[in-house]
Design a protein around this motif. Structure first.
Motif, PDB file in Angstrom:
ATOM      1  N   ARG A 229     -26.066 -43.871   1.228  1.00 20.90           N
ATOM      2  CA  ARG A 229     -25.792 -45.237   1.726  1.00 20.90           C
ATOM      3  C   ARG A 229     -24.326 -45.616   1.533  1.00 20.90           C
ATOM      4  O   ARG A 229     -23.778 -46.412   2.274  1.00 20.90           O
ATOM      5  CB  ARG A 229     -26.760 -46.255   1.128  1.00 20.90           C
ATOM      6  CG  ARG A 229     -26.722 -46.509  -0.383  1.00 20.90           C
ATOM      7  CD  ARG A 229     -25.590 -47.399  -0.797  1.00 20.90           C
ATOM      8  NE  ARG A 229     -25.843 -48.189  -1.961  1.00 20.90           N
ATOM      9  CZ  ARG A 229     -24.910 -48.598  -2.802  1.00 20.90           C
ATOM     10  NH1 ARG A 229     -23.648 -48.241  -2.642  1.00 20.90           N
ATOM     11  NH2 ARG A 229     -25.220 -49.354  -3.823  1.00 20.90           N
TER      12      ARG A 229
ATOM     13  N   HIS B 123     -18.403 -36.308  -6.844  1.00 23.68           N
ATOM     14  CA  HIS B 123     -19.752 -36.201  -6.271  1.00 23.68           C
ATOM     15  C   HIS B 123     -19.875 -36.898  -4.914  1.00 23.68           C
ATOM     16  O   HIS B 123     -20.417 -36.354  -3.964  1.00 23.68           O
ATOM     17  CB  HIS B 123     -20.756 -36.791  -7.267  1.00 23.68           C
ATOM     18  CG  HIS B 123     -22.158 -36.767  -6.778  1.00 23.68           C
ATOM     19  ND1 HIS B 123     -22.856 -35.600  -6.595  1.00 23.68           N
ATOM     20  CD2 HIS B 123     -22.996 -37.770  -6.389  1.00 23.68           C
ATOM     21  CE1 HIS B 123     -24.065 -35.875  -6.123  1.00 23.68           C
ATOM     22  NE2 HIS B 123     -24.172 -37.177  -5.998  1.00 23.68           N
TER      23      HIS B 123
ATOM     24  N   ASN C 101      -6.345 -35.385  -4.847  1.00 25.70           N
ATOM     25  CA  ASN C 101      -7.194 -35.842  -5.947  1.00 25.70           C
ATOM     26  C   ASN C 101      -6.405 -35.752  -7.243  1.00 25.70           C
ATOM     27  O   ASN C 101      -5.647 -34.802  -7.433  1.00 25.70           O
ATOM     28  CB  ASN C 101      -8.460 -34.969  -6.044  1.00 25.70           C
ATOM     29  CG  ASN C 101      -9.488 -35.594  -6.972  1.00 25.70           C
ATOM     30  OD1 ASN C 101      -9.846 -36.758  -6.810  1.00 25.70           O
ATOM     31  ND2 ASN C 101      -9.954 -34.845  -7.957  1.00 25.70           N
TER      32      ASN C 101
ATOM     33  N   HIS D 275      -7.305 -34.856  -9.966  1.00 24.08           N
ATOM     34  CA  HIS D 275      -7.650 -33.580 -10.607  1.00 24.08           C
ATOM     35  C   HIS D 275      -7.731 -32.523  -9.498  1.00 24.08           C
ATOM     36  O   HIS D 275      -8.786 -32.358  -8.882  1.00 24.08           O
ATOM     37  CB  HIS D 275      -8.982 -33.699 -11.373  1.00 24.08           C
ATOM     38  CG  HIS D 275      -8.998 -34.864 -12.322  1.00 24.08           C
ATOM     39  ND1 HIS D 275      -9.625 -36.069 -12.030  1.00 24.08           N
ATOM     40  CD2 HIS D 275      -8.425 -35.010 -13.533  1.00 24.08           C
ATOM     41  CE1 HIS D 275      -9.430 -36.899 -13.038  1.00 24.08           C
ATOM     42  NE2 HIS D 275      -8.715 -36.289 -13.958  1.00 24.08           N
TER      43      HIS D 275
ATOM     44  N   MET E 272     -13.628 -47.204  -1.319  1.00 26.91           N
ATOM     45  CA  MET E 272     -15.034 -47.113  -1.703  1.00 26.91           C
ATOM     46  C   MET E 272     -15.256 -46.949  -3.210  1.00 26.91           C
ATOM     47  O   MET E 272     -16.367 -47.111  -3.699  1.00 26.91           O
ATOM     48  CB  MET E 272     -15.686 -45.923  -0.981  1.00 26.91           C
ATOM     49  CG  MET E 272     -15.563 -45.959   0.525  1.00 26.91           C
ATOM     50  SD  MET E 272     -16.206 -47.470   1.278  1.00 26.91           S
ATOM     51  CE  MET E 272     -17.925 -47.374   0.830  1.00 26.91           C
TER      52      MET E 272
ATOM     53  N   ASP F 192     -15.829 -50.542  -7.682  1.00 27.45           N
ATOM     54  CA  ASP F 192     -17.099 -51.271  -7.676  1.00 27.45           C
ATOM     55  C   ASP F 192     -17.335 -51.989  -9.003  1.00 27.45           C
ATOM     56  O   ASP F 192     -18.449 -52.354  -9.334  1.00 27.45           O
ATOM     57  CB  ASP F 192     -18.259 -50.305  -7.361  1.00 27.45           C
ATOM     58  CG  ASP F 192     -18.314 -49.142  -8.340  1.00 27.45           C
ATOM     59  OD1 ASP F 192     -17.452 -49.069  -9.239  1.00 27.45           O
ATOM     60  OD2 ASP F 192     -19.231 -48.310  -8.227  1.00 27.45           O
TER      61      ASP F 192
ATOM     62  N   LYS G 104     -11.357 -51.737 -11.938  1.00 30.05           N
ATOM     63  CA  LYS G 104     -11.064 -50.529 -11.153  1.00 30.05           C
ATOM     64  C   LYS G 104     -10.112 -50.887 -10.015  1.00 30.05           C
ATOM     65  O   LYS G 104     -10.105 -52.026  -9.527  1.00 30.05           O
ATOM     66  CB  LYS G 104     -12.346 -49.932 -10.570  1.00 30.05           C
ATOM     67  CG  LYS G 104     -13.146 -49.092 -11.556  1.00 30.05           C
ATOM     68  CD  LYS G 104     -14.231 -48.336 -10.782  1.00 30.05           C
ATOM     69  CE  LYS G 104     -15.190 -47.638 -11.711  1.00 30.05           C
ATOM     70  NZ  LYS G 104     -16.355 -47.127 -10.990  1.00 30.05           N
TER      71      LYS G 104
ATOM     72  N   GLY H 197     -15.512 -51.518   0.465  1.00 26.45           N
ATOM     73  CA  GLY H 197     -16.951 -51.214   0.353  1.00 26.45           C
ATOM     74  C   GLY H 197     -17.376 -51.206  -1.098  1.00 26.45           C
ATOM     75  O   GLY H 197     -17.203 -50.222  -1.817  1.00 26.45           O
TER      76      GLY H 197
HETATM   77  P1  NAD Z   1     -17.254 -38.470  -9.928  1.00 25.38           P
HETATM   78  O1  NAD Z   1     -17.210 -38.690 -11.407  1.00 25.38           O
HETATM   79  O2  NAD Z   1     -18.072 -37.362  -9.382  1.00 25.38           O
HETATM   80  O3  NAD Z   1     -15.748 -38.271  -9.390  1.00 25.38           O
HETATM   81  C1  NAD Z   1     -14.720 -39.126  -9.846  1.00 25.38           C
HETATM   82  C2  NAD Z   1     -13.506 -39.037  -8.943  1.00 25.38           C
HETATM   83  O4  NAD Z   1     -12.501 -39.915  -9.449  1.00 25.38           O
HETATM   84  C3  NAD Z   1     -12.862 -37.671  -8.899  1.00 25.38           C
HETATM   85  O5  NAD Z   1     -12.176 -37.544  -7.679  1.00 25.38           O
HETATM   86  C4  NAD Z   1     -11.887 -37.729 -10.070  1.00 25.38           C
HETATM   87  O6  NAD Z   1     -10.818 -36.791  -9.944  1.00 25.38           O
HETATM   88  C5  NAD Z   1     -11.395 -39.153  -9.943  1.00 25.38           C
HETATM   89  N1  NAD Z   1     -10.991 -39.760 -11.230  1.00 25.38           N
HETATM   90  C6  NAD Z   1     -11.647 -39.708 -12.406  1.00 25.38           C
HETATM   91  N2  NAD Z   1     -10.994 -40.435 -13.333  1.00 25.38           N
HETATM   92  C7  NAD Z   1      -9.906 -40.956 -12.708  1.00 25.38           C
HETATM   93  C8  NAD Z   1      -8.842 -41.794 -13.120  1.00 25.38           C
HETATM   94  N3  NAD Z   1      -8.774 -42.264 -14.360  1.00 25.38           N
HETATM   95  N4  NAD Z   1      -7.897 -42.129 -12.208  1.00 25.38           N
HETATM   96  C9  NAD Z   1      -7.980 -41.698 -10.933  1.00 25.38           C
HETATM   97  N5  NAD Z   1      -8.977 -40.921 -10.487  1.00 25.38           N
HETATM   98  C10 NAD Z   1      -9.915 -40.543 -11.367  1.00 25.38           C
HETATM   99  O7  NAD Z   1     -17.667 -39.875  -9.307  1.00 25.38           O
HETATM  100  P2  NAD Z   1     -18.321 -40.183  -7.889  1.00 25.38           P
HETATM  101  O8  NAD Z   1     -19.806 -40.218  -8.029  1.00 25.38           O
HETATM  102  O9  NAD Z   1     -17.710 -39.327  -6.861  1.00 25.38           O
HETATM  103  O10 NAD Z   1     -17.859 -41.708  -7.701  1.00 25.38           O
HETATM  104  C11 NAD Z   1     -16.507 -42.023  -7.410  1.00 25.38           C
HETATM  105  C12 NAD Z   1     -16.322 -43.524  -7.515  1.00 25.38           C
HETATM  106  O11 NAD Z   1     -17.116 -44.183  -6.528  1.00 25.38           O
HETATM  107  C13 NAD Z   1     -16.730 -44.133  -8.848  1.00 25.38           C
HETATM  108  O12 NAD Z   1     -15.769 -45.100  -9.215  1.00 25.38           O
HETATM  109  C14 NAD Z   1     -18.060 -44.807  -8.549  1.00 25.38           C
HETATM  110  O13 NAD Z   1     -18.330 -45.866  -9.422  1.00 25.38           O
HETATM  111  C15 NAD Z   1     -17.809 -45.263  -7.135  1.00 25.38           C
HETATM  112  N6  NAD Z   1     -19.001 -45.542  -6.325  1.00 25.38           N
HETATM  113  C16 NAD Z   1     -18.937 -46.585  -5.474  1.00 25.38           C
HETATM  114  C17 NAD Z   1     -20.029 -46.889  -4.673  1.00 25.38           C
HETATM  115  C18 NAD Z   1     -19.950 -48.017  -3.699  1.00 25.38           C
HETATM  116  O14 NAD Z   1     -20.989 -48.398  -3.095  1.00 25.38           O
HETATM  117  N7  NAD Z   1     -18.796 -48.562  -3.436  1.00 25.38           N
HETATM  118  C19 NAD Z   1     -21.205 -46.135  -4.773  1.00 25.38           C
HETATM  119  C20 NAD Z   1     -21.219 -45.032  -5.642  1.00 25.38           C
HETATM  120  C21 NAD Z   1     -20.104 -44.743  -6.426  1.00 25.38           C
END
Ligand code: NAD
Length: 331
Positions: A119, A146, A168, A170, A228, A231, A235, A301
């Protein structure tokens, strides 16, 4: 035995069945419809509850709402358990509970982990469909965690992209994203964030950053950017100045200004809530959306509970129709 739930039972749809029954197109349609319903005033989200529970370092909470048009009532319960990875589980855990809006009875329990990614990708993808230039060719990805591969797969379906450029914080995580681009037949190149801004026609940011990763001056005219990752309060993924330069759209304005990317630009007085348009207004045709080829459009978003209910309702309906999942009858 007179209510629908008593007759049909409660359907329990696990993560595996969710992956089997719901397509990206289903998720796109459900999310687009609920954004439209929100803008018409037919659907609303309840206040979000999110608590540090003082156990296992976990954050736990509820996102709920009611969509009178789609008749989806319920909540997503879940959160973040940082120690789960060591137990072979995903850190994010959630379950959607759906209720019969006519009786209040529980009608479905649906795994929320896969659906959250689906979603969230549908959300940015709806924004691309309605706001990006039709001739967009280069997709920029900031983030490689992820969610990023779900985002890439959904975005790739919205325009005739030829190339993905990515950055990215990382870099060792980028090859996974590159493999998905290759699978989709798209060229892939890792760039610096500044180079990415200069090349990309559409950008998705999906990181856990707490500071701007993209500066306003790096974004070229005509770009559509879907933010995106932001949230939660604190952040941040982009320079707040970008929001004053762009036309800003959001899934929900209240969340955008409090926990979304717009929180920083609003706090600095660069924009106000009234400058943000709900994406549903564009879907409904009450706002024109992009007005010129040079305009920068930005979608905030933030992720609303109604998106979860929308996709979970589709998964529950298809699972029931196909005889998948477990059906439990109470009483
Ligand atoms: P993940 O932990 O699998 O990946 C994290 C990502 O952020 C990676 O690309 C990593 O390199 C980067 N990262 C980690 N720490 C960082 C930092 N301090 N500074 C900059 N980049 C950093 O997480 P995910 O499941 O891919 O989720 C990514 C983001 O999306 C999270 O913030 C999560 O809360 C958010 N999210 C938002 C929604 C929405 O509806 N808007 C839904 C799900 C997740």
């Amino acid at each position: 035995m007179d209510s629908q739930t008593e007759m049909q039972g409660i359907v329990i749809v696990g993560e595996g069945v969710c992956e089997e029954v719901i397509t990206r197109a289903d998720a796109f349609g459900a999310v687009e419809a609920v954004f439209a319903a929100m803008a018409r005033g037919d659907a609303y989200n309840f206040p979000v509850v999110r608590e540090a529970i003082g156990h296992a370092d976990a954050l736990y909470g509820f996102k709920g709402g009611f969509d009178r048009a789609g008749l989806a009532l319920g909540l997503k319960a879940g959160g973040y358990w940082p120690g789960n990875m060591d137990k072979g589980l995903t850190n994010h855990q959630s379950t959607v509970c759906l209720f019969d809006p006519d009786t209040g009875q529980l009608s479905a329990l649906v795994g929320g982990n896969y659906l959250t990614a689906l979603r969230t990708a549908a959300s940015s993808s709806v924004s691309i469909a309605h706001l990006a230039r039709k001739d967009a060719k280069v997709l920029g990805m900031v983030g490689a965690g992820h969610q990023s591969t779900f985002q890439l797969r959904a975005a790739a379906e919205q325009r005739d992209f030829e190339k993905v450029v990515a950055w990215n914080p990382h870099p060792e995580m980028l090859p996974r994203l590159g493999a998905v681009a290759e699978e989709l037949g798209l060229a892939f190149e890792a760039l610096t964030p500044e180079e990415l801004g200069a090349e990309a026609d559409v950008i998705i940011t999906i990181t856990s950053a707490f500071e701007p990763l993209l500066m306003a001056d790096w974004i070229k005219p005509g770009t559509h950017i879907a933010c995106m990752g932001t949230d939660t309060k604190g952040k941040q993924e982009v320079d707040p100045a970008l929001l004053s330069r762009a036309s800003v759209f959001a899934d929900e304005i209240a969340q955008s200004v409090s926990i979304g990317e717009a929180q920083h630009a609003v706090a600095e007085g660069l924009i106000a809530a009234g400058d943000i348009t709900p994406i549903g207004a564009v879907i409904n045709g009450t706002h024109p959306g992009r007005s010129s080829d040079d305009e920068i459009t930005l979608f905030d978003g933030t992720g609303v509970g109604l998106q979860d209910l929308a996709v979970a309702s589709v998964a529950a309906r298809i699972a029931r129709a196909r005889g998948l999942g477990e059906v439990v009858r109470l009483g």
